[in-house]
Design a protein around this motif. Structure first.
Motif, PDB file in Angstrom:
ATOM      1  N   CYS A  85       1.954  -6.317   0.249  1.00  0.00           N
ATOM      2  CA  CYS A  85       2.938  -5.306   0.598  1.00  0.00           C
ATOM      3  C   CYS A  85       3.474  -4.590  -0.637  1.00  0.00           C
ATOM      4  O   CYS A  85       3.736  -3.399  -0.610  1.00  0.00           O
ATOM      5  CB  CYS A  85       4.088  -5.975   1.354  1.00  0.00           C
ATOM      6  N   THR A  95       3.230   5.413   3.348  1.00  0.00           N
ATOM      7  CA  THR A  95       3.083   4.216   4.181  1.00  0.00           C
ATOM      8  C   THR A  95       4.351   3.375   4.207  1.00  0.00           C
ATOM      9  O   THR A  95       4.297   2.154   4.127  1.00  0.00           O
ATOM     10  CB  THR A  95       1.915   3.363   3.658  1.00  0.00           C
ATOM     11  N   VAL A  98       4.209   0.890   6.932  1.00  0.00           N
ATOM     12  CA  VAL A  98       3.320  -0.230   6.646  1.00  0.00           C
ATOM     13  C   VAL A  98       4.096  -1.312   5.914  1.00  0.00           C
ATOM     14  O   VAL A  98       4.007  -2.501   6.237  1.00  0.00           O
ATOM     15  CB  VAL A  98       2.106   0.224   5.816  1.00  0.00           C
ATOM     16  N   VAL A 101       6.524  -3.140   8.314  1.00  0.00           N
ATOM     17  CA  VAL A 101       5.850  -4.062   9.229  1.00  0.00           C
ATOM     18  C   VAL A 101       5.380  -5.310   8.491  1.00  0.00           C
ATOM     19  O   VAL A 101       5.573  -6.441   8.952  1.00  0.00           O
ATOM     20  CB  VAL A 101       4.662  -3.368   9.928  1.00  0.00           C
ATOM     21  N   LEU A 102       4.760  -5.131   7.321  1.00  0.00           N
ATOM     22  CA  LEU A 102       4.253  -6.284   6.579  1.00  0.00           C
ATOM     23  C   LEU A 102       5.389  -7.145   6.045  1.00  0.00           C
ATOM     24  O   LEU A 102       5.276  -8.369   5.963  1.00  0.00           O
ATOM     25  CB  LEU A 102       3.342  -5.827   5.442  1.00  0.00           C
ATOM     26  N   GLU A 122      -1.230   4.660   9.616  1.00  0.00           N
ATOM     27  CA  GLU A 122      -0.470   3.508   9.155  1.00  0.00           C
ATOM     28  C   GLU A 122      -0.856   2.250   9.931  1.00  0.00           C
ATOM     29  O   GLU A 122      -0.973   1.167   9.357  1.00  0.00           O
ATOM     30  CB  GLU A 122       1.027   3.787   9.305  1.00  0.00           C
ATOM     31  N   ILE A 126      -2.209  -1.351   8.551  1.00  0.00           N
ATOM     32  CA  ILE A 126      -1.597  -2.635   8.920  1.00  0.00           C
ATOM     33  C   ILE A 126      -2.659  -3.593   9.429  1.00  0.00           C
ATOM     34  O   ILE A 126      -2.754  -4.746   8.991  1.00  0.00           O
ATOM     35  CB  ILE A 126      -0.505  -2.409   9.984  1.00  0.00           C
ATOM     36  N   THR A 129      -5.047  -4.593   6.573  1.00  0.00           N
ATOM     37  CA  THR A 129      -4.418  -5.486   5.607  1.00  0.00           C
ATOM     38  C   THR A 129      -4.311  -6.902   6.154  1.00  0.00           C
ATOM     39  O   THR A 129      -4.607  -7.883   5.468  1.00  0.00           O
ATOM     40  CB  THR A 129      -3.019  -4.967   5.228  1.00  0.00           C
TER      41      THR A 129
END
Length: 477
Positions: A85, A95, A98, A101-102, A122, A126, A129
């Motif tokens: 992240c 992002t 992103v 969320v991470l 995005e 996610i 990743t």
């Protein structure tokens, strides 16, 4: 196995097989490449310009929601995900969602989380990743709507799993006991198996499929579907189940379980009694209490309807576990908005044990599933003798009394898990406060997440079912 969704340029992954990317698919650089099938210039102002998917090789409209079950190895170490992240996403890619969320997934603090305004590009980052990261604490269940740009994340919970485990065992054991011809048909019970619906893909908690054992698989029967809701809204779960029935109208039996808490859980504050009493260890070296040490500090009776109060704080308060069961009639698909007792039964496991009607309806559903096995076998092998199967007595292997005890145990474990998460956040000095999970401001409106954008005609105009326990949900303070 990877299944390209027909309406969105991302793979739908189940947890049943290892993923193998195409030979020309590079995964070593997350920072400079947008996901396959998306324009690098994708922006909220321009809208989505989907082109040909590198996986599906087909044209993709931009108005379909997608549910993805990510299969990632379980681990208690989330540092790797936080490192990704911090380092692996180029800020030029716009992002911010992103990262949010991470950050949440690196240390999830709620079982249900909703992120709005997540662009398709995005979401691709996610998904990519997470699939390339070996360290994540649990296996998240994602639902993404390309049209509304809403990402819903449901994390597994002890209460949610325990509320449905017995249904899985009862139904699965009953089907296994049937004397169907093992060389002709193959019934299988799936947990988290993706199903096509009018607007995309969903992943029910339990699905029973039936296929022919020999020859190419031309038909997949879906005689049973089950879903459990803990932190999701009633509308969310019943709407999803209704869409499954619309896509699979021959489904014979549907079970929905609602496990509800009396109040939304909130962790104790820094100056609370819990922070002093449940510190554990020494002042210089805090150590969390074991399950045995923690649960034996309970000051309320261990009975249904009573909250688990420890150090003046409510760690869990399971108020109800309700069961809804439908069985298909001879005149058409299941209508989950109908309460006709000929095809629908309701029962409670908590706070009172009242499951006779549910047991009877489950037995009726299993008998119809048995009959469908006879029909399917005859279609495959017309001269097959199915007398033993057709005359087999069907009884669900239910044991609701012990099931209710398991729910009480799940409440104890849930309380301790919440305590451990709180203890880490308050006393673990190795945790970096800069990595606190993101909490979206609109998370209290999850019921709008799936409904928007659907153009498919629903089966009925009646209201969805809902919990029959009208206990006011106090907002925890």
């Amino acid at each position: 196995m990877s299944t390209p969704h027909p309406k969105c340029p991302y793979e739908i992954r189940s947890n049943s097989a290892q993923q193998t990317p195409p030979a020309n698919h590079k995964t070593s650089d997350l920072t400079k490449r947008a996901p396959q099938g998306l324009s690098p210039e994708d922006s909220p102002e321009k809208g989505l310009e989907f082109t040909e998917s590198s996986f599906g090789k087909q044209e993709v409209p931009d108005d379909a929601p997608v549910a993805v079950q990510l299969h990632v190895p379980a681990s208690t170490d989330s540092s790797s995900l936080r490192d990704v992240c911090e380092q692996s996403i180029d800020p030029d890619d716009s992002t911010s969602n992103v990262r949010r969320v991470l950050n949440y997934l690196s240390k999830p603090h709620k079982n249900y989380m909703e992120f709005r305004g997540v662009r398709a590009r995005e979401f691709g980052l996610i998904e990519q990743t997470l699939n390339e990261t070996d360290h994540v604490s649990t296996k998240p269940r994602l639902t993404y709507d390309c049209n509304t740009r809403i990402l819903i994340i449901i994390m597994p919970s002890v209460l949610r799993e325990a509320s449905f485990d017995d249904v899985k065992d009862f139904v699965g054991d009953s089907i296994k006991a049937l004397p169907y011809d093992r060389a002709v048909i193959s019934p299988k019970t799936h947990m988290s198996w993706s199903l096509e619906i009018p607007d995309g893909v969903v992943i029910p908690d339990m699905t029973v499929s039936v296929t022919a054992l020999e020859g190419p698989t031309e038909v997949v029967l879906i005689p049973f579907v089950g879903e459990c809701a803990h932190t999701e809204t009633d509308k969310h779960v019943f709407e999803m189940v209704e869409k499954v029935i619309l896509a699979h109208p021959d489904t014979i039996c549907v079970v929905v379980v609602l496990a509800r808490e009396a109040a939304e859980y909130a962790a104790p504050g820094k100056d609370s009694t819990a922070s002093k009493v449940l510190h554990g260890g020494t002042d210089s070296s805090p150590k969390p209490l074991s399950l045995k040490e923690f649960i034996n500090l309970r000051t309320t009776p261990r009975s249904f309807g009573e909250p688990i109060i420890i150090a003046d704080h409510a760690w869990c308060h399971l108020s109800s576990v309700e069961y809804f069961v439908w069985v298909r009639g001879d005149d058409g698909p299941i209508d989950i908005r109908s309460e006709d007792p000929a095809h629908m039964a309701y029962g409670t496991l908590v706070p009172t044990l009242d499951m006779d009607a549910v047991t009877e309806m489950l037995n009726r559903g299993l008998a119809k599933i048995r009959d469908s096995f006879v029909t399917f076998q005859k279609q495959l092998v017309p001269d097959l003798d199915c007398t033993a199967l057709a005359e087999a007595h069907v009884t669900s292997f239910t044991d609701w009394h012990n099931a209710s005890k398991r729910i009480m145990s799940a409440s104890d474990i849930t309380a301790h898990k919440r305590y451990l998460a709180w203890h880490r956040s308050l006393f673990d000095t190795t945790e970096n406060s800069d990595h606190a999970p993101y909490v979206p401001s609109q998370e209290e409106e999850p019921e709008h997440a799936i409904a928007e954008g659907s153009k498919h005609k629903l089966a009925s105009t009646f209201e969805y079912p809902s919990s029959r326990f009208k206990i006011p949900r106090a907002t925890a303070t």
